[in-house]
Design a protein around this motif. Structure first.
Motif, PDB file in Angstrom:
ATOM      1  N   GLN A 263     -18.165  24.678  12.219  1.00  0.00           N
ATOM      2  CA  GLN A 263     -16.794  24.810  11.758  1.00  0.00           C
ATOM      3  C   GLN A 263     -16.475  24.433  10.324  1.00  0.00           C
ATOM      4  O   GLN A 263     -15.533  24.980   9.765  1.00  0.00           O
ATOM      5  N   VAL A 264     -17.138  23.453   9.716  1.00  0.00           N
ATOM      6  CA  VAL A 264     -16.565  22.926   8.485  1.00  0.00           C
ATOM      7  C   VAL A 264     -17.212  23.397   7.195  1.00  0.00           C
ATOM      8  O   VAL A 264     -16.710  23.085   6.118  1.00  0.00           O
ATOM      9  N   VAL A 265     -18.286  24.118   7.276  1.00  0.00           N
ATOM     10  CA  VAL A 265     -19.061  24.413   6.079  1.00  0.00           C
ATOM     11  C   VAL A 265     -18.244  25.176   5.042  1.00  0.00           C
ATOM     12  O   VAL A 265     -18.165  24.783   3.873  1.00  0.00           O
ATOM     13  N   ASN A 266     -17.632  26.242   5.450  1.00  0.00           N
ATOM     14  CA  ASN A 266     -16.929  27.099   4.486  1.00  0.00           C
ATOM     15  C   ASN A 266     -15.814  26.349   3.771  1.00  0.00           C
ATOM     16  O   ASN A 266     -15.626  26.516   2.555  1.00  0.00           O
ATOM     17  N   ALA A 267     -15.065  25.514   4.498  1.00  0.00           N
ATOM     18  CA  ALA A 267     -13.949  24.808   3.887  1.00  0.00           C
ATOM     19  C   ALA A 267     -14.417  23.876   2.772  1.00  0.00           C
ATOM     20  O   ALA A 267     -13.789  23.781   1.716  1.00  0.00           O
ATOM     21  N   ILE A 268     -15.546  23.195   2.984  1.00  0.00           N
ATOM     22  CA  ILE A 268     -16.001  22.232   1.987  1.00  0.00           C
ATOM     23  C   ILE A 268     -16.647  22.930   0.788  1.00  0.00           C
ATOM     24  O   ILE A 268     -16.471  22.530  -0.362  1.00  0.00           O
ATOM     25  N   LEU A 269     -17.373  23.987   1.040  1.00  0.00           N
ATOM     26  CA  LEU A 269     -18.077  24.658  -0.044  1.00  0.00           C
ATOM     27  C   LEU A 269     -17.134  25.389  -0.997  1.00  0.00           C
ATOM     28  O   LEU A 269     -17.533  25.779  -2.095  1.00  0.00           O
ATOM     29  N   GLU A 270     -15.883  25.564  -0.622  1.00  0.00           N
ATOM     30  CA  GLU A 270     -14.923  26.241  -1.486  1.00  0.00           C
ATOM     31  C   GLU A 270     -14.359  25.344  -2.584  1.00  0.00           C
ATOM     32  O   GLU A 270     -13.667  25.805  -3.482  1.00  0.00           O
ATOM     33  N   ARG A 271     -14.670  24.048  -2.523  1.00  0.00           N
ATOM     34  CA  ARG A 271     -14.083  23.127  -3.503  1.00  0.00           C
ATOM     35  C   ARG A 271     -14.811  23.233  -4.843  1.00  0.00           C
ATOM     36  O   ARG A 271     -15.898  22.707  -5.018  1.00  0.00           O
ATOM     37  N   THR A 272     -14.215  23.840  -5.789  1.00  0.00           N
ATOM     38  CA  THR A 272     -14.851  23.966  -7.114  1.00  0.00           C
ATOM     39  C   THR A 272     -13.927  23.548  -8.258  1.00  0.00           C
ATOM     40  O   THR A 272     -14.378  23.348  -9.384  1.00  0.00           O
ATOM     41  N   SER A 273     -12.660  23.388  -7.979  1.00  0.00           N
ATOM     42  CA  SER A 273     -11.700  23.157  -9.064  1.00  0.00           C
ATOM     43  C   SER A 273     -11.938  21.829  -9.764  1.00  0.00           C
ATOM     44  O   SER A 273     -11.739  21.720 -10.980  1.00  0.00           O
TER      45      SER A 273
ATOM     46  N   LEU B  44     -14.485  12.260 -12.323  1.00  0.00           N
ATOM     47  CA  LEU B  44     -15.918  12.048 -12.113  1.00  0.00           C
ATOM     48  C   LEU B  44     -16.176  11.509 -10.703  1.00  0.00           C
ATOM     49  O   LEU B  44     -17.087  11.961 -10.005  1.00  0.00           O
ATOM     50  N   PHE B  45     -15.362  10.552 -10.267  1.00  0.00           N
ATOM     51  CA  PHE B  45     -15.516  10.005  -8.921  1.00  0.00           C
ATOM     52  C   PHE B  45     -15.227  11.066  -7.862  1.00  0.00           C
ATOM     53  O   PHE B  45     -15.912  11.150  -6.843  1.00  0.00           O
ATOM     54  N   GLU B  46     -14.220  11.873  -8.113  1.00  0.00           N
ATOM     55  CA  GLU B  46     -13.863  12.915  -7.147  1.00  0.00           C
ATOM     56  C   GLU B  46     -14.951  13.979  -7.074  1.00  0.00           C
ATOM     57  O   GLU B  46     -15.315  14.450  -5.988  1.00  0.00           O
ATOM     58  N   ASP B  47     -15.484  14.353  -8.218  1.00  0.00           N
ATOM     59  CA  ASP B  47     -16.550  15.354  -8.255  1.00  0.00           C
ATOM     60  C   ASP B  47     -17.793  14.861  -7.531  1.00  0.00           C
ATOM     61  O   ASP B  47     -18.423  15.598  -6.770  1.00  0.00           O
ATOM     62  N   ARG B  48     -18.146  13.590  -7.750  1.00  0.00           N
ATOM     63  CA  ARG B  48     -19.306  13.027  -7.051  1.00  0.00           C
ATOM     64  C   ARG B  48     -19.102  13.076  -5.541  1.00  0.00           C
ATOM     65  O   ARG B  48     -20.004  13.471  -4.787  1.00  0.00           O
ATOM     66  N   GLU B  49     -17.924  12.689  -5.092  1.00  0.00           N
ATOM     67  CA  GLU B  49     -17.648  12.705  -3.656  1.00  0.00           C
ATOM     68  C   GLU B  49     -17.805  14.110  -3.073  1.00  0.00           C
ATOM     69  O   GLU B  49     -18.467  14.303  -2.038  1.00  0.00           O
ATOM     70  N   GLN B  50     -17.227  15.086  -3.728  1.00  0.00           N
ATOM     71  CA  GLN B  50     -17.288  16.438  -3.189  1.00  0.00           C
ATOM     72  C   GLN B  50     -18.725  16.970  -3.170  1.00  0.00           C
ATOM     73  O   GLN B  50     -19.148  17.625  -2.213  1.00  0.00           O
ATOM     74  N   HIS B  51     -19.480  16.652  -4.213  1.00  0.00           N
ATOM     75  CA  HIS B  51     -20.869  17.113  -4.262  1.00  0.00           C
ATOM     76  C   HIS B  51     -21.691  16.475  -3.136  1.00  0.00           C
ATOM     77  O   HIS B  51     -22.491  17.161  -2.475  1.00  0.00           O
TER      78      HIS B  51
ATOM     79  N   HIS C 269     -16.706   8.117  -1.151  1.00  0.00           N
ATOM     80  CA  HIS C 269     -15.319   8.438  -0.826  1.00  0.00           C
ATOM     81  C   HIS C 269     -14.436   7.207  -1.000  1.00  0.00           C
ATOM     82  O   HIS C 269     -13.367   7.271  -1.628  1.00  0.00           O
ATOM     83  N   VAL C 270     -14.883   6.069  -0.479  1.00  0.00           N
ATOM     84  CA  VAL C 270     -14.070   4.856  -0.574  1.00  0.00           C
ATOM     85  C   VAL C 270     -13.986   4.385  -2.016  1.00  0.00           C
ATOM     86  O   VAL C 270     -12.931   3.920  -2.470  1.00  0.00           O
ATOM     87  N   GLU C 271     -15.061   4.508  -2.780  1.00  0.00           N
ATOM     88  CA  GLU C 271     -15.016   4.109  -4.181  1.00  0.00           C
ATOM     89  C   GLU C 271     -13.989   4.936  -4.958  1.00  0.00           C
ATOM     90  O   GLU C 271     -13.310   4.414  -5.844  1.00  0.00           O
ATOM     91  N   ARG C 272     -13.867   6.199  -4.612  1.00  0.00           N
ATOM     92  CA  ARG C 272     -12.843   7.029  -5.261  1.00  0.00           C
ATOM     93  C   ARG C 272     -11.437   6.532  -4.901  1.00  0.00           C
ATOM     94  O   ARG C 272     -10.557   6.411  -5.765  1.00  0.00           O
ATOM     95  N   LEU C 273     -11.210   6.195  -3.630  1.00  0.00           N
ATOM     96  CA  LEU C 273      -9.906   5.668  -3.216  1.00  0.00           C
ATOM     97  C   LEU C 273      -9.588   4.353  -3.926  1.00  0.00           C
ATOM     98  O   LEU C 273      -8.440   4.102  -4.311  1.00  0.00           O
ATOM     99  N   VAL C 274     -10.608   3.521  -4.105  1.00  0.00           N
ATOM    100  CA  VAL C 274     -10.408   2.228  -4.758  1.00  0.00           C
ATOM    101  C   VAL C 274      -9.996   2.423  -6.213  1.00  0.00           C
ATOM    102  O   VAL C 274      -9.063   1.769  -6.706  1.00  0.00           O
ATOM    103  N   LEU C 275     -10.657   3.320  -6.919  1.00  0.00           N
ATOM    104  CA  LEU C 275     -10.296   3.572  -8.309  1.00  0.00           C
ATOM    105  C   LEU C 275      -8.879   4.131  -8.406  1.00  0.00           C
ATOM    106  O   LEU C 275      -8.102   3.737  -9.289  1.00  0.00           O
TER     107      LEU C 275
END
Length: 629
Positions: A458-468, A494-501, A535-541
């Protein structure tokens, strides 16, 4: 590299105002009470004397209105969940045994009665729980099952209009139960509910364990766990039950009930959903542990930085001995840890606000997000406490090894925080599961098999679309190192990009599950845990950046800007291999990150004392002999 400057002097009180936040008045009141003589450290006390002292302190707390803050006003409570958690957190400045015992009594035992019970339980017990007329336990963990609560082995079987609670074997012995060895009279016991021939999953039951004279009830066996590495003011014990009969009304029946004929009913049809909903209501303890770990960390840093400001070692060419906090190596031990402590504080404050404001009728997605955030912050807070208190001990040399100087006690007491109220490794998997499933209603099983299958379907397509985010990050990398590094927008992207990757990478690995989903999941577990952490490190920042924006004092705001920079850049430095290996930083820019961290340490060195004074820790809890002039 030129680092943005900080004003030469900043009022610690202006920083305290930002730290105190929404519950500032309550924080001031709790600190004032903690300054009183009875809230003292247990240095050199034996186990029995320590337990007695903690119970006396607990009774002193019960004389205030703060233990009742989180309870329903209809029964004398304050209806302030966030204030309740904050008051528990602040107990972390003192004897952590008191914090844990208070948490067991009012957070776990009382919280379970309030949140899992109904009016009949509330009317009968809540007032007695708040005023300590009824001391209780939270009996969930078993010798054979800790994190895997769903498969506890204790049973509660419906027989002749009531329940029979039984421990079938030694692996089902309730283990490490606070308040059990000495003071508790009743326990909330988690057991497999059996009606007729059907098992209904884990439910909670009120089981008396001692009579009015303090003797074990018939069929109840109580054993003292004995001395521990720390927290010896808490009377942890083991409980087992030999066909103990309790009335039908002892079932805490908010989410599941049994009528007089043994018929089971529940507002939640799915056994699995019901189980996770029940556990989700009990996250206050997890939130409180994370916050209390933060308080202990602040205390350790205050001790170490004060010591570092007057302890001298080695001569300059001019013949003067150098204050050890002036050494870059010493700054490196303490100042990035101090910056992370600030960051985690603001993330914790944000979490407590969300916990306070969420409504019981909130969408399941919102409740799951709160549970995930609580799990992740508990893990990062407690791991940070373990690492930072050790660094503080080393920063104080042999003095830091003496019990009288408090750091050994903090080290011993917080060590178990990484594994109670949820093992940190398991909690990060829970965070990752939330990320990867997008909190889907039909995804209820935490098992690796179900996780892998759900990802695949179910989740692959939704996550792989994140490029912005990546595109936005690329646009922010132009300019000098200083222009880039001290851009809050660049840090956040940078933190958000790392999380998504990282999340995308986990999904790609789990798509290969095929005929061996468990094996694939197990092989990817390191990747799963990284996904939870980043993910949590991004929320903390994000929480730290938001707190800086709220600061109204211009000098304090500038100081907090630099502390936030130090948190972000030191976190990047810790994960430099990832950023280099994935092309987010060039080799030359990676080297510049280290230079920037060094520059920030030098810039913040004159403000180190102000930054720890801003925690406003009661002075009696910083009265270590090593700090005497």
């Amino acid at each position: 590299m030129d680092v943005p400057e900080v004003p030469s002097k900043v009022d610690p009180g202006a920083v305290t105002a930002v730290l105190d936040g929404r519950w500032a008045e309550l924080r001031r009141a709790v600190r004032a009470q903690m300054s009183e003589a009875e809230f003292r450290d247990p240095v050199a006390l034996d186990v029995e004397a320590h337990r007695a002292q903690v119970l006396d302190q607990l009774r002193a707390l019960a004389e205030t209105d703060r233990p009742g803050l989180g309870f329903d006003p209809a029964y004398g409570g304050g209806g302030d969940v966030g204030g309740s958690v904050v008051s528990f957190e602040l107990l972390g400045y003192g004897d952590l045994s008191l914090m844990v015992k208070a948490g067991v009594q009012w957070g776990l035992f009382g919280g379970a009665v309030q949140l899992l019970g109904t009016e009949r339980h509330h009317e009968r017990h809540l007032r007695d729980i708040m005023n300590l007329d009824l001391l209780g336990c939270f009996a969930m963990t078993e010798h054979g099952h800790g994190s895997d609560v769903q498969h506890l082995r204790t049973t509660a079987t419906f027989v002749d209009g009531g329940f029979v609670v039984h421990t079938p074997d030694t692996m089902a012995t309730k283990e490490y139960i606070g308040n059990a060895a000495r003071d508790g009279r009743m326990a909330v016991v988690f057991a497999q509910l059996v009606t007729g021939s059907e098992e209904r999953g884990v439910h909670a039951f009120l089981v008396p364990i001692r009579d009015e004279n303090g003797n074990p009830m018939p069929g109840v066996s109580i054993e003292d766990c004995g001395p521990k590495a720390g927290l010896n003011g808490v009377d942890n014990g083991r409980l087992s039950f030999d066909h103990v009969e309790i009335p039908r009304e002892a079932l805490l029946n908010r989410f599941g009930d049994v009528d007089a004929d043994g018929a089971y009913s529940s507002p939640i049809e799915s056994d699995s959903r019901r189980f996770f909903t029940m556990l989700g209501t009990l996250i206050r303890g997890r939130v409180s542990v994370g916050g209390s770990a933060g308080s202990a960390t602040k205390r350790a840093l205050a001790l170490a930085i004060r010591y570092g400001e007057h302890r001298r070692q080695f001569m300059t060419p001019g013949g003067d001995e150098v204050v050890i906090l002036d050494y870059l190596g010493h700054q490196r031990k303490l100042l990035p840890a101090l910056a992370k402590t600030y960051a985690l504080h603001f993330a914790q404050e944000e979490l407590v606000s969300k916990l306070n404001d969420i409504d019981s009728s909130a969408p399941e997605e919102e409740q799951r997000e709160l549970e995930s955030r609580a799990a992740g912050l508990k893990a990062l807070n407690t791991w940070h406490a373990t690492a930072t208190i050790q660094a503080a001990r080393e920063a104080c040399g042999g003095s830091g090894y003496l019990s009288e100087n408090l750091l050994p006690g903090l080290k011993a007491d917080t060590d178990v925080f990484t594994t109670f109220e949820g093992d940190n490794t398991v909690l990060l998997q829970l965070v990752a599961k939330g990320l990867l499933t997008s909190y889907k209603h039909d995804f209820e099983d935490l098992s690796p098999l179900a996780t892998a299958r759900f990802f695949t379907d179910q989740v692959v397509n939704a996550i792989l679309e994140r490029t912005s985010v990546r595109k936005a990050l690329d646009a922010l990398t132009e300019g000098s190192d200083a222009d880039v590094f001290f851009s809050r927008e660049w840090q956040l992207k940078l933190f958000e990009d790392r999380e998504q990757h990282v999340v995308e990478g986990v999904v790609k690995r789990l798509r290969k599950a095929g005929d061996d989903p468990f094996g694939v999941f197990n092989a990817a577990q390191d990747h799963v845990l990284r996904a939870g952490r980043v993910h949590v490190e991004r929320l903390v920042l994000e929480a730290f950046a938001a707190a800086v924006e709220r600061c109204e004092d211009p000098d304090a705001r500038t100081l907090l800007e630099r502390v936030c920079d130090l948190y972000a850049l030191s976190a990047i430095e810790e994960d430099l291999a990832w950023f280099l290996g994935h092309g987010r930083l060039t080799a030359s820019r990676a080297k510049a990150v280290t230079n920037a961290v060094n520059g920030l340490c030098a810039e913040l060195r004159p403000h180190a004392r102000a930054l720890v004074d801003a925690f406003a820790i009661p002075e009696q809890f910083l009265a270590a002999p090593m700090l005497r002039s």
